[in-house]
Motif scaffolding. Structure first.
Motif, PDB file in Angstrom:
ATOM      1  N   ILE A 219       0.841  -1.198   0.000  1.00 31.18           N
ATOM      2  CA  ILE A 219       0.000   0.000   0.000  1.00 31.18           C
ATOM      3  C   ILE A 219       0.874   1.245   0.000  1.00 31.18           C
ATOM      4  N   SER A 220       0.691   2.088  -1.017  1.00 35.03           N
ATOM      5  CA  SER A 220       1.498   3.301  -1.123  1.00 35.03           C
ATOM      6  C   SER A 220       1.030   4.383  -0.152  1.00 35.03           C
ATOM      7  N   ASN A 221      -0.277   4.413   0.128  1.00 37.35           N
ATOM      8  CA  ASN A 221      -0.808   5.347   1.116  1.00 37.35           C
ATOM      9  C   ASN A 221      -0.378   4.871   2.499  1.00 37.35           C
ATOM     10  N   ARG A 222       0.475   5.629   3.159  1.00 35.38           N
ATOM     11  CA  ARG A 222       1.036   5.194   4.438  1.00 35.38           C
ATOM     12  C   ARG A 222       0.303   5.786   5.643  1.00 35.38           C
ATOM     13  N   ASN A 223      -0.849   6.372   5.439  1.00 35.65           N
ATOM     14  CA  ASN A 223      -1.564   7.037   6.525  1.00 35.65           C
ATOM     15  C   ASN A 223      -2.436   6.037   7.288  1.00 35.65           C
ATOM     16  N   PHE A 224      -1.774   5.029   7.888  1.00 30.22           N
ATOM     17  CA  PHE A 224      -2.498   4.013   8.641  1.00 30.22           C
ATOM     18  C   PHE A 224      -1.576   3.376   9.679  1.00 30.22           C
ATOM     19  N   LEU A 225      -2.186   2.705  10.647  1.00 32.73           N
ATOM     20  CA  LEU A 225      -1.450   1.966  11.664  1.00 32.73           C
ATOM     21  C   LEU A 225      -2.191   0.658  11.922  1.00 32.73           C
ATOM     22  N   VAL A 226      -1.462  -0.467  11.884  1.00 32.51           N
ATOM     23  CA  VAL A 226      -2.047  -1.787  12.116  1.00 32.51           C
ATOM     24  C   VAL A 226      -1.607  -2.298  13.487  1.00 32.51           C
ATOM     25  N   THR A 227      -2.575  -2.734  14.291  1.00 29.75           N
ATOM     26  CA  THR A 227      -2.285  -3.309  15.601  1.00 29.75           C
ATOM     27  C   THR A 227      -2.706  -4.773  15.611  1.00 29.75           C
ATOM     28  N   PHE A 228      -1.781  -5.643  15.973  1.00 29.26           N
ATOM     29  CA  PHE A 228      -2.073  -7.065  16.143  1.00 29.26           C
ATOM     30  C   PHE A 228      -2.194  -7.358  17.634  1.00 29.26           C
ATOM     31  N   VAL A 229      -3.341  -7.886  18.028  1.00 30.98           N
ATOM     32  CA  VAL A 229      -3.570  -8.280  19.418  1.00 30.98           C
ATOM     33  C   VAL A 229      -3.600  -9.798  19.479  1.00 30.98           C
ATOM     34  N   ASP A 318      -4.906 -14.016  -0.504  1.00 30.52           N
ATOM     35  CA  ASP A 318      -4.790 -13.129  -1.665  1.00 30.52           C
ATOM     36  C   ASP A 318      -4.376 -11.745  -1.173  1.00 30.52           C
ATOM     37  N   GLU A 319      -3.066 -11.562  -1.017  1.00 33.24           N
ATOM     38  CA  GLU A 319      -2.570 -10.310  -0.438  1.00 33.24           C
ATOM     39  C   GLU A 319      -2.855  -9.110  -1.332  1.00 33.24           C
ATOM     40  N   GLN A 320      -2.885  -9.317  -2.663  1.00 32.24           N
ATOM     41  CA  GLN A 320      -3.147  -8.204  -3.568  1.00 32.24           C
ATOM     42  C   GLN A 320      -4.594  -7.711  -3.423  1.00 32.24           C
ATOM     43  N   GLN A 321      -5.543  -8.639  -3.410  1.00 29.23           N
ATOM     44  CA  GLN A 321      -6.937  -8.238  -3.247  1.00 29.23           C
ATOM     45  C   GLN A 321      -7.164  -7.573  -1.891  1.00 29.23           C
ATOM     46  N   LEU A 322      -6.530  -8.118  -0.861  1.00 28.96           N
ATOM     47  CA  LEU A 322      -6.650  -7.522   0.466  1.00 28.96           C
ATOM     48  C   LEU A 322      -6.084  -6.105   0.470  1.00 28.96           C
ATOM     49  N   ALA A 323      -4.941  -5.908  -0.174  1.00 29.54           N
ATOM     50  CA  ALA A 323      -4.336  -4.578  -0.254  1.00 29.54           C
ATOM     51  C   ALA A 323      -5.264  -3.604  -0.981  1.00 29.54           C
ATOM     52  N   GLU A 324      -5.909  -4.076  -2.041  1.00 28.93           N
ATOM     53  CA  GLU A 324      -6.836  -3.220  -2.801  1.00 28.93           C
ATOM     54  C   GLU A 324      -8.029  -2.801  -1.958  1.00 28.93           C
ATOM     55  N   ARG A 325      -8.572  -3.723  -1.172  1.00 28.26           N
ATOM     56  CA  ARG A 325      -9.739  -3.403  -0.351  1.00 28.26           C
ATOM     57  C   ARG A 325      -9.365  -2.440   0.791  1.00 28.26           C
ATOM     58  N   ILE A 326      -8.183  -2.648   1.374  1.00 23.55           N
ATOM     59  CA  ILE A 326      -7.732  -1.716   2.414  1.00 23.55           C
ATOM     60  C   ILE A 326      -7.542  -0.327   1.820  1.00 23.55           C
ATOM     61  N   THR A 327      -6.909  -0.270   0.663  1.00 24.51           N
ATOM     62  CA  THR A 327      -6.661   1.009   0.002  1.00 24.51           C
ATOM     63  C   THR A 327      -7.965   1.733  -0.300  1.00 24.51           C
ATOM     64  N   CYS A 328      -8.963   0.989  -0.720  1.00 27.82           N
ATOM     65  CA  CYS A 328     -10.274   1.573  -1.004  1.00 27.82           C
ATOM     66  C   CYS A 328     -10.816   2.319   0.214  1.00 27.82           C
ATOM     67  N   LEU A 329     -10.667   1.734   1.383  1.00 27.37           N
ATOM     68  CA  LEU A 329     -11.176   2.367   2.596  1.00 27.37           C
ATOM     69  C   LEU A 329     -10.243   3.460   3.110  1.00 27.37           C
ATOM     70  N   LEU A 330      -8.951   3.312   2.883  1.00 30.08           N
ATOM     71  CA  LEU A 330      -8.022   4.375   3.258  1.00 30.08           C
ATOM     72  C   LEU A 330      -8.300   5.651   2.481  1.00 30.08           C
ATOM     73  N   ASN A 331      -8.764   5.481   1.252  1.00 32.82           N
ATOM     74  CA  ASN A 331      -9.004   6.631   0.377  1.00 32.82           C
ATOM     75  C   ASN A 331     -10.413   7.210   0.503  1.00 32.82           C
ATOM     76  N   ASP A 332     -11.257   6.608   1.315  1.00 31.21           N
ATOM     77  CA  ASP A 332     -12.642   7.075   1.419  1.00 31.21           C
ATOM     78  C   ASP A 332     -13.143   6.883   2.849  1.00 31.21           C
ATOM     79  N   SER A 333     -12.867   7.859   3.700  1.00 29.66           N
ATOM     80  CA  SER A 333     -13.255   7.736   5.102  1.00 29.66           C
ATOM     81  C   SER A 333     -14.773   7.738   5.275  1.00 29.66           C
ATOM     82  N   SER A 334     -15.506   8.340   4.327  1.00 26.22           N
ATOM     83  CA  SER A 334     -16.971   8.325   4.436  1.00 26.22           C
ATOM     84  C   SER A 334     -17.514   6.906   4.261  1.00 26.22           C
TER      85      SER A 334
END
Length: 368
Positions: A219-229, A318-334
């Protein structure tokens, strides 16, 4: 009514939370409760705090297959059942479900087996193990008075393999449920803020945190933080992967937490990148806190995630599809906000704990 609950392991997970809620509910109703478990763990600690529950430790009960030990645990459990004389023997987890039904042969107790995911479900890598567990289940299924499937997915698998017999009418789908939280954050208002992503699960090959780590590396958009519990057998290798991919500033490992509520309140997106499931309570908990979901399309996950409504389903590994879905939400907070509201509404409609407990109460009454 006297009810005996039996589960293989007290190590914390969705099935353990399910059993804990049942124990508490039956005590609240004034019924007698006996709790049989194979080892120490968080579930055992929590059951002790309920009070009034008779606790019986059965150290011979563990997951590994062993002809000699399994014969012993059947004999030990049969002695317990004969002594306690429960009206209902409610079994959870595959191993407890198998030995419990064999131990109850010829006794005047009604047996219920809750399927938290069949031991031969799709996604389990070993075909030999799948065939063995399928054969075992076919052998013991005639000894079952009632099956409870926590997902329609498991219900369908049981029918397809001839374990659940349509003509017997002795099974039902009862979705898992969780209590509604007293504190939550359904709307997120994330403009110009880092989006906080969380995954709460033990570290294991099944849960596959590795695919999520590889996905976020794309993901090129780096405006996120992932926490593993969580902790577990694959934790160290995943920590090394994060370091090797130079994702240290975007990923946190916080270990196992007995109280995960702060991680549900203070995050914006819940991800479960898993190989197989029954109906994961972790996703239901995330829904109850108004979190949008991204989950592997396995097991009963599609009963929780409505595609494009409260989240996205992705192919496992499917890491590519997962990356695409995360990116979709990173780019659209609404869209995150919309999915979160829909998650909570779906939880309220279908997965409140009162619905689950009421349905199980009715099954008990019908069997008694």
């Amino acid at each position: 009514m006297k009810i005996m609950y039996c589960i293989t392991s007290a190590s914390w997970g969705g099935a353990q939370l399910h059993v804990l809620e049942l124990c508490q509910h039956q005590i609240d109703l004034g019924n007698e409760v006996v709790f049989v478990v194979g080892n120490d763990g968080l579930l055992l600690d929590k059951v002790k705090k309920i009070g009034k529950v008779k606790i019986i430790s059965l150290p011979t009960l563990h997951r590994e297959l062993s002809l000699v030990n399994d014969c012993k645990v059947i004999f030990d459990l049969r002695k317990i059942i004969k002594k306690e004389e429960p009206d209902i023997l409610h079994l959870h987890s595959s191993k407890a479900g198998t030995v419990g039904r064999l131990a109850s042969i010829g006794l005047s107790v009604k047996t219920i087996f809750t399927v938290h995911g069949w031991a031969f479900t799709n996604g389990i890598s070993s075909n030999i193990k799948k065939k063995i567990y399928q054969l075992i289940e076919k052998i013991v299924s005639p000894l079952t008075d009632y099956f409870i499937c926590v997902s329609k997915y498991d219900y369908d698998i049981g029918e397809q393999h001839g374990i659940l017999k349509i003509t017997k009418h002795n099974y039902a789908v009862v979705h898992n449920g969780v209590p509604e939280p007293t504190e939550k954050n359904i709307t997120h208002n994330l403009e110009n803020e880092a989006i906080k992503i969380v995954m709460i699960a033990r570290f294991s090959a099944q849960k596959d945190q590795t695919t999520l780590i590889k996905a976020i590396s794309q993901i090129s958009n780096r405006n996120f933080l992932v926490t593993f519990v969580g902790d577990g057998s694959t934790l160290e290798e995943n920590q090394k992967l994060v370091k090797d991919m130079k994702l240290d500033k975007r990923v946190k490992f916080v270990g196992f937490k007995q109280n995960v509520i702060p991680y549900l309140i203070n995050n914006d997106l819940y991800i479960l990148s898993t190989h197989y499931e029954g109906l994961p309570i972790s996703l239901i908990e995330a829904m109850s806190y108004g979190l949008p979901l991204i989950a592997s399309d396995v097991g009963g996950n599609s009963e929780l995630v409505s595609e494009g409504v409260n989240g996205f389903l992705v192919k496992p590994e499917d890491e590519q599809q997962l990356a695409e879905r995360i990116t979709c939400l990173l780019n659209d907070s609404s869209l995150l906000d919309k999915f979160g509201v829909n998650s909570f509404n779906k939880y309220k409609k279908e997965f409140e704990i009162s619905r689950m407990l009421s349905k199980i109460d009715q099954i008990y009454c019908n069997l008694k």
